[in-house]
Design an enzyme around this catalytic site. Structure first.
Site, PDB file in Angstrom:
ATOM      1  N   LYS A  43       0.814  -1.198   0.000  1.00  0.00           N
ATOM      2  CA  LYS A  43       0.000   0.000   0.000  1.00  0.00           C
ATOM      3  C   LYS A  43       0.860   1.266   0.000  1.00  0.00           C
ATOM      4  CE  LYS A  43      -2.879  -2.107   3.455  1.00  0.00           C
ATOM      5  NZ  LYS A  43      -3.505  -1.909   4.769  1.00  0.00           N
ATOM      6  N   GLU A  99       7.833   2.709  -5.890  1.00  0.00           N
ATOM      7  CA  GLU A  99       7.902   2.207  -4.514  1.00  0.00           C
ATOM      8  C   GLU A  99       8.070   3.379  -3.564  1.00  0.00           C
ATOM      9  OE1 GLU A  99       7.172   0.312  -2.381  1.00  0.00           O
ATOM     10  OE2 GLU A  99       8.647  -1.188  -1.808  1.00  0.00           O
ATOM     11  N   ASP A 100       7.576   3.223  -2.353  1.00  0.00           N
ATOM     12  CA  ASP A 100       7.707   4.302  -1.374  1.00  0.00           C
ATOM     13  C   ASP A 100       9.141   4.427  -0.861  1.00  0.00           C
ATOM     14  OD1 ASP A 100       7.565   1.858  -0.034  1.00  0.00           O
ATOM     15  OD2 ASP A 100       6.000   2.467   1.370  1.00  0.00           O
ATOM     16  N   ASP A 103      14.587  -0.321   1.496  1.00  0.00           N
ATOM     17  CA  ASP A 103      15.285  -0.505   2.772  1.00  0.00           C
ATOM     18  C   ASP A 103      16.310  -1.621   2.588  1.00  0.00           C
ATOM     19  OD1 ASP A 103      15.888  -0.388   5.472  1.00  0.00           O
ATOM     20  OD2 ASP A 103      14.106  -1.450   6.128  1.00  0.00           O
ATOM     21  N   LYS A 131      16.752   4.403   1.363  1.00  0.00           N
ATOM     22  CA  LYS A 131      17.353   4.347   2.690  1.00  0.00           C
ATOM     23  C   LYS A 131      18.462   3.303   2.646  1.00  0.00           C
ATOM     24  CE  LYS A 131      14.940   2.784   6.262  1.00  0.00           C
ATOM     25  NZ  LYS A 131      13.860   2.711   7.276  1.00  0.00           N
ATOM     26  N   PHE A 152      13.401   5.316  11.141  1.00  0.00           N
ATOM     27  CA  PHE A 152      12.155   4.748  10.644  1.00  0.00           C
ATOM     28  C   PHE A 152      11.240   5.894  10.266  1.00  0.00           C
ATOM     29  CE2 PHE A 152       8.105   2.664  10.539  1.00  0.00           C
ATOM     30  CZ  PHE A 152       8.430   1.450   9.922  1.00  0.00           C
ATOM     31  N   ASP A 159       3.847   3.791   6.620  1.00  0.00           N
ATOM     32  CA  ASP A 159       3.138   3.556   7.873  1.00  0.00           C
ATOM     33  C   ASP A 159       4.027   2.978   8.954  1.00  0.00           C
ATOM     34  OD1 ASP A 159       3.405   0.902   6.651  1.00  0.00           O
ATOM     35  OD2 ASP A 159       2.068   0.248   8.256  1.00  0.00           O
ATOM     36  N   ARG A 165      -0.123   6.952   7.486  1.00  0.00           N
ATOM     37  CA  ARG A 165      -0.008   7.003   6.019  1.00  0.00           C
ATOM     38  C   ARG A 165      -0.548   8.310   5.442  1.00  0.00           C
ATOM     39  NH1 ARG A 165       1.343   1.838   4.011  1.00  0.00           N
ATOM     40  NH2 ARG A 165       0.395   0.083   5.071  1.00  0.00           N
TER      41      ARG A 165
HETATM   42  P1  IMP Z   1      12.724  -3.769   1.819  1.00  0.00           P
HETATM   43  O1  IMP Z   1      12.240  -5.043   1.204  1.00  0.00           O
HETATM   44  O2  IMP Z   1      13.471  -3.990   3.095  1.00  0.00           O
HETATM   45  O3  IMP Z   1      13.463  -2.881   0.864  1.00  0.00           O
HETATM   46  O4  IMP Z   1      11.456  -3.078   2.371  1.00  0.00           O
HETATM   47  C1  IMP Z   1      10.734  -2.184   1.740  1.00  0.00           C
HETATM   48  C2  IMP Z   1       9.384  -2.064   2.426  1.00  0.00           C
HETATM   49  O5  IMP Z   1       9.501  -2.049   3.858  1.00  0.00           O
HETATM   50  C3  IMP Z   1       8.794  -0.771   2.018  1.00  0.00           C
HETATM   51  O6  IMP Z   1       7.971  -0.944   0.910  1.00  0.00           O
HETATM   52  C4  IMP Z   1       8.031  -0.375   3.257  1.00  0.00           C
HETATM   53  O7  IMP Z   1       6.745  -0.912   3.199  1.00  0.00           O
HETATM   54  C5  IMP Z   1       8.754  -0.996   4.414  1.00  0.00           C
HETATM   55  N1  IMP Z   1       9.665  -0.021   5.052  1.00  0.00           N
HETATM   56  C6  IMP Z   1      11.010  -0.010   5.022  1.00  0.00           C
HETATM   57  N2  IMP Z   1      11.521   1.031   5.712  1.00  0.00           N
HETATM   58  C7  IMP Z   1      10.456   1.712   6.180  1.00  0.00           C
HETATM   59  C8  IMP Z   1      10.324   2.921   6.946  1.00  0.00           C
HETATM   60  O8  IMP Z   1      11.286   3.594   7.356  1.00  0.00           O
HETATM   61  N3  IMP Z   1       9.045   3.309   7.220  1.00  0.00           N
HETATM   62  C9  IMP Z   1       7.946   2.622   6.802  1.00  0.00           C
HETATM   63  N4  IMP Z   1       8.033   1.509   6.062  1.00  0.00           N
HETATM   64  C10 IMP Z   1       9.273   1.050   5.754  1.00  0.00           C
HETATM   65 MG    MG Z   2       5.865  -0.765   0.819  1.00  0.00          MG
END
Ligand code: IMP
Ligand code: MG
Length: 187
Positions: A43, A99-100, A103, A131, A152, A159, A165
Site C-alpha cells: 500500500k 515504490e515508497d 530498505d 534508505k 524509521f 506507515d 499514512r
Molecule cells: P525492503 O524489502 O526492506 O526494501 O522493504 C521495503 C518495504 O519495507 C517498504 O515498501 C516499506 O513498506 C517498508 N519499510 C522499510 N523502511 C520503512 C520505513 O522507514 N518506514 C515505513 N516503512 C518502511
Molecule cells: Mg511498501
C-alpha cells in the site's frame, strides 16, 4: 494536520511536490514515444504514485501489485509473496515500478524477478526514498526522490503499524516509538 510529539518532520509536502515535478519531467523525457506501464506497490506507494503519474505527461497505463513480506511487521525477512498480481499485459512494454522506500532491497529484488517473466521491454524503479542504512541486496533505483541515511520514516503513504499514512509530509518516528526489531544507528 496536528503534529504529535513522536514525529519529526524531515521532508515537507512542498519539498515532495517539487521533487515529483522534477521526476515527472525526467520520466516524461526518458519514455517519450515508448509504451509505458507504471506499477505501484501497495500500500505504501499509493500517495506517491497518485502524485507522480499526474506529473508524467505521457499516455501511460497504470497498474498495482501488492506484496507481503513475512517476518516482523517492520522488516522484510527476504521471504516475500505476491498477494495481488499485475493485471495488464506487460509484454514488450516498458515498466516503471513505483515504490515508497527501499530498505533492505528484498521487496524490489523479488518484484524484479517476477516482472522479468513477463517479457517486458525494460523494468526500471522509481522510489520516493532510498534508505541505504540497511541494504542487504544490491538494488538501485533509477529515479530517486530523496536519500535518507537512517531512521524509521512515516507519512506520505509510509506507515508504522498501518498508521500515519495520511500525513502530507515524511516524518522520523522518534526513538522510544521506534518499532521493535529496528536498530537505529547513532542519532
Ligand atoms: P525492503 O524489502 O526492506 O526494501 O522493504 C521495503 C518495504 O519495507 C517498504 O515498501 C516499506 O513498506 C517498508 N519499510 C522499510 N523502511 C520503512 C520505513 O522507514 N518506514 C515505513 N516503512 C518502511
Ligand atoms: Mg511498501
Amino acid at each position: 494536520m496536528k503534529t504529535v510529539d513522536e514525529l519529526k518532520l524531515i521532508i515537507s509536502p512542498e519539498e515532495i511536490q517539487a521533487k515529483i515535478e522534477k521526476l515527472g519531467k525526467e520520466i516524461t523525457r526518458d519514455y517519450e514515444n515508448k509504451k509505458l506501464v507504471v506499477i505501484g506497490i501497495l500500500k505504501g506507494a499509493f500517495i506517491f504514485m497518485a502524485d507522480l503519474v499526474r506529473a508524467i505527461d505521457l499516455p501511460i497505463e497504470i497498474d498495482f501489485v501488492r506484496l507481503q513480506s513475512y517476518g516482523s511487521r517492520t522488516e522484510s525477512s527476504g521471504q516475500i509473496s505476491i498477494t495481488k498480481d499485475v493485471e495488464l499485459s506487460l509484454k514488450d512494454k516498458h515498466v516503471l515500478v513505483v515504490e515508497d522506500i527501499i530498505d533492505t532491497g528484498y521487496t524490489l529484488q523479488y518484484l524484479k524477478e517476477i516482472l522479468s517473466l513477463h517479457k517486458t521491454a525494460s523494468v526500471k524503479i522509481c522510489c520516493l526514498i532510498d534508505k541505504k542504512e540497511r541494504r542487504e541486496v544490491e538494488i538501485d533505483a533509477d529515479y530517486v526522490g530523496f536519500e535518507v541515511e537512517r531512521g524509521f520514516l512515516v507519512g506520505y503513504g509510509l506507515d508504522y503499524d498501518e498508521k500515519y499514512r495520511n500525513l502530507p509530509g515524511v516524518y522520523h518516528l522518534n526513538p522510544g516509538y521506534e518499532p521493535k526489531g529496528f536498530i537505529p544507528s547513532d542519532r
